[in-house]
Scaffold this motif. Structure first.
Motif, PDB file in Angstrom:
ATOM      1  N   LEU A   1      65.072  -9.252 -23.424  1.00 47.20           N
ATOM      2  CA  LEU A   1      65.065  -7.953 -22.991  1.00 47.20           C
ATOM      3  C   LEU A   1      63.595  -7.336 -22.660  1.00 47.20           C
ATOM      4  CD1 LEU A   1      66.118  -5.247 -22.276  1.00 47.20           C
ATOM      5  CD2 LEU A   1      66.156  -4.562 -24.852  1.00 47.20           C
ATOM      6  N   ILE A   2      62.650  -7.792 -23.656  1.00 47.26           N
ATOM      7  CA  ILE A   2      61.272  -7.590 -23.539  1.00 47.26           C
ATOM      8  C   ILE A   2      60.630  -8.249 -22.364  1.00 47.26           C
ATOM      9  CG2 ILE A   2      59.106  -8.236 -24.491  1.00 47.26           C
ATOM     10  CD1 ILE A   2      60.205  -7.995 -27.313  1.00 47.26           C
ATOM     11  N   TYR A   3      61.115  -9.245 -22.037  1.00 50.95           N
ATOM     12  CA  TYR A   3      60.534 -10.116 -20.725  1.00 50.95           C
ATOM     13  C   TYR A   3      61.091  -9.394 -19.578  1.00 50.95           C
ATOM     14  CZ  TYR A   3      58.215 -14.250 -22.578  1.00 50.95           C
ATOM     15  OH  TYR A   3      57.269 -15.040 -23.167  1.00 50.95           O
ATOM     16  N   VAL A   4      62.159  -9.052 -19.327  1.00 54.04           N
ATOM     17  CA  VAL A   4      62.883  -8.239 -18.333  1.00 54.04           C
ATOM     18  C   VAL A   4      62.139  -6.838 -17.923  1.00 54.04           C
ATOM     19  CG1 VAL A   4      64.785  -7.031 -17.127  1.00 54.04           C
ATOM     20  CG2 VAL A   4      65.088  -9.328 -18.309  1.00 54.04           C
ATOM     21  N   THR A   5      61.948  -6.209 -19.356  1.00 55.98           N
ATOM     22  CA  THR A   5      61.286  -4.853 -19.305  1.00 55.98           C
ATOM     23  C   THR A   5      59.642  -5.052 -18.839  1.00 55.98           C
ATOM     24  OG1 THR A   5      62.640  -4.000 -20.942  1.00 55.98           O
ATOM     25  CG2 THR A   5      60.911  -2.790 -20.481  1.00 55.98           C
ATOM     26  N   VAL A   6      59.113  -5.919 -19.223  1.00 58.57           N
ATOM     27  CA  VAL A   6      57.492  -5.918 -19.040  1.00 58.57           C
ATOM     28  C   VAL A   6      57.482  -6.320 -17.515  1.00 58.57           C
ATOM     29  CG1 VAL A   6      55.610  -7.425 -19.426  1.00 58.57           C
ATOM     30  CG2 VAL A   6      56.804  -6.522 -21.384  1.00 58.57           C
ATOM     31  N   GLY A   7      58.396  -7.388 -17.095  1.00 56.19           N
ATOM     32  CA  GLY A   7      58.464  -7.718 -15.581  1.00 56.19           C
ATOM     33  C   GLY A   7      58.810  -6.670 -14.617  1.00 56.19           C
ATOM     34  N   PHE A   8      59.619  -5.519 -15.016  1.00 58.60           N
ATOM     35  CA  PHE A   8      59.719  -4.495 -14.364  1.00 58.60           C
ATOM     36  C   PHE A   8      58.554  -3.469 -14.148  1.00 58.60           C
ATOM     37  CE2 PHE A   8      61.052   0.227 -13.893  1.00 58.60           C
ATOM     38  CZ  PHE A   8      61.560   0.031 -12.835  1.00 58.60           C
ATOM     39  N   ALA A   9      57.923  -3.322 -15.354  1.00 52.92           N
ATOM     40  CA  ALA A   9      56.593  -2.518 -15.540  1.00 52.92           C
ATOM     41  C   ALA A   9      55.527  -3.200 -14.685  1.00 52.92           C
ATOM     42  CB  ALA A   9      56.208  -2.485 -17.207  1.00 52.92           C
ATOM     43  N   VAL A  10      55.403  -4.496 -14.859  1.00 50.10           N
ATOM     44  CA  VAL A  10      54.596  -5.293 -13.668  1.00 50.10           C
ATOM     45  C   VAL A  10      54.736  -5.067 -12.389  1.00 50.10           C
ATOM     46  CG1 VAL A  10      53.535  -7.452 -12.940  1.00 50.10           C
ATOM     47  CG2 VAL A  10      54.261  -7.287 -15.428  1.00 50.10           C
ATOM     48  N   ASP A  11      55.943  -4.936 -11.835  1.00 49.80           N
ATOM     49  CA  ASP A  11      56.229  -4.520 -10.468  1.00 49.80           C
ATOM     50  C   ASP A  11      55.746  -3.093 -10.213  1.00 49.80           C
ATOM     51  OD1 ASP A  11      57.279  -7.022  -9.875  1.00 49.80           O
ATOM     52  OD2 ASP A  11      59.266  -6.315 -10.444  1.00 49.80           O
ATOM     53  N   VAL A  12      55.878  -1.977 -11.096  1.00 54.51           N
ATOM     54  CA  VAL A  12      55.652  -0.868 -10.800  1.00 54.51           C
ATOM     55  C   VAL A  12      54.046  -0.751 -10.903  1.00 54.51           C
ATOM     56  CG1 VAL A  12      55.552   1.552 -12.143  1.00 54.51           C
ATOM     57  CG2 VAL A  12      57.750   0.361 -12.300  1.00 54.51           C
ATOM     58  N   VAL A  13      53.269  -1.379 -11.678  1.00 53.67           N
ATOM     59  CA  VAL A  13      51.686  -1.420 -11.590  1.00 53.67           C
ATOM     60  C   VAL A  13      51.242  -2.093 -10.419  1.00 53.67           C
ATOM     61  CG1 VAL A  13      49.882  -2.334 -12.843  1.00 53.67           C
ATOM     62  CG2 VAL A  13      51.540  -1.408 -14.222  1.00 53.67           C
ATOM     63  N   TYR A  14      52.046  -2.780  -9.788  1.00 52.57           N
ATOM     64  CA  TYR A  14      51.694  -3.567  -8.704  1.00 52.57           C
ATOM     65  C   TYR A  14      51.716  -2.394  -7.651  1.00 52.57           C
ATOM     66  CZ  TYR A  14      51.831  -8.494  -9.004  1.00 52.57           C
ATOM     67  OH  TYR A  14      51.423  -9.925  -9.539  1.00 52.57           O
ATOM     68  N   ALA A  15      52.647  -1.548  -7.315  1.00 54.63           N
ATOM     69  CA  ALA A  15      52.746  -0.480  -6.393  1.00 54.63           C
ATOM     70  C   ALA A  15      51.724   0.567  -6.454  1.00 54.63           C
ATOM     71  CB  ALA A  15      54.219   0.278  -6.610  1.00 54.63           C
ATOM     72  N   LEU A  16      51.249   0.845  -7.933  1.00 51.13           N
ATOM     73  CA  LEU A  16      50.206   1.793  -8.002  1.00 51.13           C
ATOM     74  C   LEU A  16      48.896   1.024  -7.815  1.00 51.13           C
ATOM     75  CD1 LEU A  16      51.200   3.077 -11.868  1.00 51.13           C
ATOM     76  CD2 LEU A  16      51.502   3.935  -9.418  1.00 51.13           C
ATOM     77  N   LEU A  17      48.713  -0.061  -7.931  1.00 46.37           N
ATOM     78  CA  LEU A  17      47.398  -0.853  -7.546  1.00 46.37           C
ATOM     79  C   LEU A  17      47.307  -0.890  -5.771  1.00 46.37           C
ATOM     80  CD1 LEU A  17      47.016  -3.480 -10.480  1.00 46.37           C
ATOM     81  CD2 LEU A  17      45.476  -1.154 -10.048  1.00 46.37           C
ATOM     82  N   ASP A  18      48.262  -1.385  -5.452  1.00 46.33           N
ATOM     83  CA  ASP A  18      48.434  -1.604  -4.021  1.00 46.33           C
ATOM     84  C   ASP A  18      49.451  -0.979  -3.268  1.00 46.33           C
ATOM     85  OD1 ASP A  18      47.984  -2.581  -1.268  1.00 46.33           O
ATOM     86  OD2 ASP A  18      48.178  -4.974  -2.135  1.00 46.33           O
ATOM     87  N   PRO A  19      49.180   0.436  -2.424  1.00 45.31           N
ATOM     88  CA  PRO A  19      50.169   1.113  -1.774  1.00 45.31           C
ATOM     89  C   PRO A  19      50.942   0.359  -0.786  1.00 45.31           C
ATOM     90  CG  PRO A  19      48.054   2.227  -2.043  1.00 45.31           C
ATOM     91  CD  PRO A  19      47.855   0.806  -2.545  1.00 45.31           C
ATOM     92  N   ARG A  20      50.450  -0.946  -0.269  1.00 49.63           N
ATOM     93  CA  ARG A  20      51.185  -1.445   0.834  1.00 49.63           C
ATOM     94  C   ARG A  20      52.300  -2.348   0.092  1.00 49.63           C
ATOM     95  NH1 ARG A  20      46.451  -5.340   2.338  1.00 49.63           N
ATOM     96  NH2 ARG A  20      46.208  -5.649  -0.007  1.00 49.63           N
ATOM     97  N   ILE A  21      52.462  -2.412  -1.000  1.00 50.27           N
ATOM     98  CA  ILE A  21      53.705  -2.899  -1.366  1.00 50.27           C
ATOM     99  C   ILE A  21      54.563  -1.894  -1.937  1.00 50.27           C
ATOM    100  CG2 ILE A  21      52.414  -5.290  -1.895  1.00 50.27           C
ATOM    101  CD1 ILE A  21      52.323  -4.586  -4.840  1.00 50.27           C
ATOM    102  N   ARG A  22      54.329  -0.853  -2.066  1.00 50.32           N
ATOM    103  CA  ARG A  22      55.405   0.020  -2.344  1.00 50.32           C
ATOM    104  C   ARG A  22      56.868  -0.025  -1.535  1.00 50.32           C
ATOM    105  NH1 ARG A  22      51.439   5.327  -3.331  1.00 50.32           N
ATOM    106  NH2 ARG A  22      50.352   4.565  -5.007  1.00 50.32           N
ATOM    107  N   VAL A  23      57.869   0.127  -2.139  1.00 52.31           N
ATOM    108  CA  VAL A  23      59.293   0.313  -1.502  1.00 52.31           C
ATOM    109  C   VAL A  23      59.569   1.600  -1.033  1.00 52.31           C
ATOM    110  CG1 VAL A  23      61.682  -0.418  -1.487  1.00 52.31           C
ATOM    111  CG2 VAL A  23      59.664  -1.743  -2.550  1.00 52.31           C
ATOM    112  N   HIS A  24      59.758   1.922   0.040  1.00 58.73           N
ATOM    113  CA  HIS A  24      59.956   3.528   0.464  1.00 58.73           C
ATOM    114  C   HIS A  24      61.414   3.616   0.719  1.00 58.73           C
ATOM    115  CE1 HIS A  24      55.837   4.741   0.643  1.00 58.73           C
ATOM    116  NE2 HIS A  24      55.623   3.502   1.166  1.00 58.73           N
TER     117      HIS A  24
END
Length: 296
Positions: free
Chosen positions: A273-296
């Motif tokens: 569960l920790i790995y899945v949660t952290v993986g999701f958090a990393v995806d969110v941080v990706y979107a914050l750092l690079d707007p080009r990869i945000r999913v609209h």
């Protein structure tokens, strides 16, 4: 997989519980205790019962302590999270300036010093380094953090010292990996056209680094940070043993030593569960750092 793999191992966990310290148990008593803990049922029924409890948030009962597994994990999870967060903060405080300085001073003496520092931190085993730190503190200061668990409200300074020493040891290795990765990523980004364009327009070097280059260079580093942090939450086994910290890593060692199958299963589910949660958090941080990869 863990459920079935644990049950094909030789040995009876119920029998081990009552005979580990030289005790004896009759066949009738053993059968009664196996029925009490549900080990007398067919393997398929045991699995279905465990999954049914899992869906309701019930991880079962520890065969050794006979306490609910949620209670066992809950009492240990807090200190592991605090240690992992402290190590992460130490690692980031070291990795960011070292990675940036290494990229800007590429090939210079400062870059060489930083590379030696990071390679050393990545090469030294944390448990061995932890023992060296304790011995050095004892030899120079005549003092080491208490090996007995203390509460922050009772002894705040001793609690912080008990937490920070292992955090620095683990954080050094964490910083070593990320500083080297950030250095490589930043060197690559600084050679991109948009960075040269920003320099040509007269943008200051500090603004180019912090506004334009760093956010892109951090993307691979964020991935590694997420994986490392998840690993810290589930993999501080040796560090907790060396510093006598009653976290979930040490709990896993005890569960394996006691053949506590239900507790091992609960901890494995927690780590997943920790790995899945952290993986999701990393995806969110990706979107914050690079707007080009945000999913609209």
């Amino acid at each position: 997989l863990i459920f079935f793999m644990l049950r094909v191992l030789p040995g009876d966990p119920v029998e081990f519980k009552y005979t580990a310290d030289g005790g004896t148990i009759t066949a009738e008593q053993l059968q009664a205790q196996r029925a009490r803990f549900g080990y007398d049922k067919p393997l398929a029924r045991q699995y279905v019962g465990w999954i049914g409890g899992l869906l309701q948030g019930d991880l079962g009962t520890s065969i050794w302590s006979e306490n609910p597994i949620r209670q066992e994990i809950g009492s240990r999870l807090g200190i592991t999270v605090q240690l992992a967060l402290a190590a992460l903060v130490v690692g980031l405080l070291l990795a960011l300036p070292l990675g940036i300085a290494g990229a800007l001073a590429r090939g210079g003496w400062m870059d060489q010093v930083i590379r030696v520092f990071t390679v050393t931190g990545q090469s030294l085993p944390s448990f061995w380094l932890a023992m060296l730190v304790l011995l050095a503190m004892l030899a120079t200061l005549g003092w080491i953090p208490s090996i007995e668990a203390v509460a922050f409200r009772d002894k705040p300074l001793e609690y912080i010292a008990q937490l920070m020493v292992p955090a620095v040891v683990v954080g050094w290795r964490l910083s070593s990996v990320n500083a080297r990765l950030l250095r490589s990523s930043l060197i690559e980004v600084l050679g991109q056209d948009y960075v040269r364009t920003a320099h040509a327009k007269g943008v200051g070097p500090a603004r180019v680094i912090w506004r334009h280059a760093l956010s892109n260079a951090l993307l691979p580093t964020v991935t590694v940070i997420g994986i490392e942090f998840a690993g810290l939450l589930g993999g501080l086994v040796v560090t907790e043993q060396v510093f006598n910290i009653n976290g979930i890593g040490r709990l896993l060692v005890q569960a394996i030593s006691f053949s506590d199958l239900a507790l091992i299963q609960g901890l494995v589910m927690l780590f997943a569960l920790i790995y899945v949660t952290v993986g999701f958090a990393v995806d969110v941080v990706y979107a914050l750092l690079d707007p080009r990869i945000r999913v609209h």
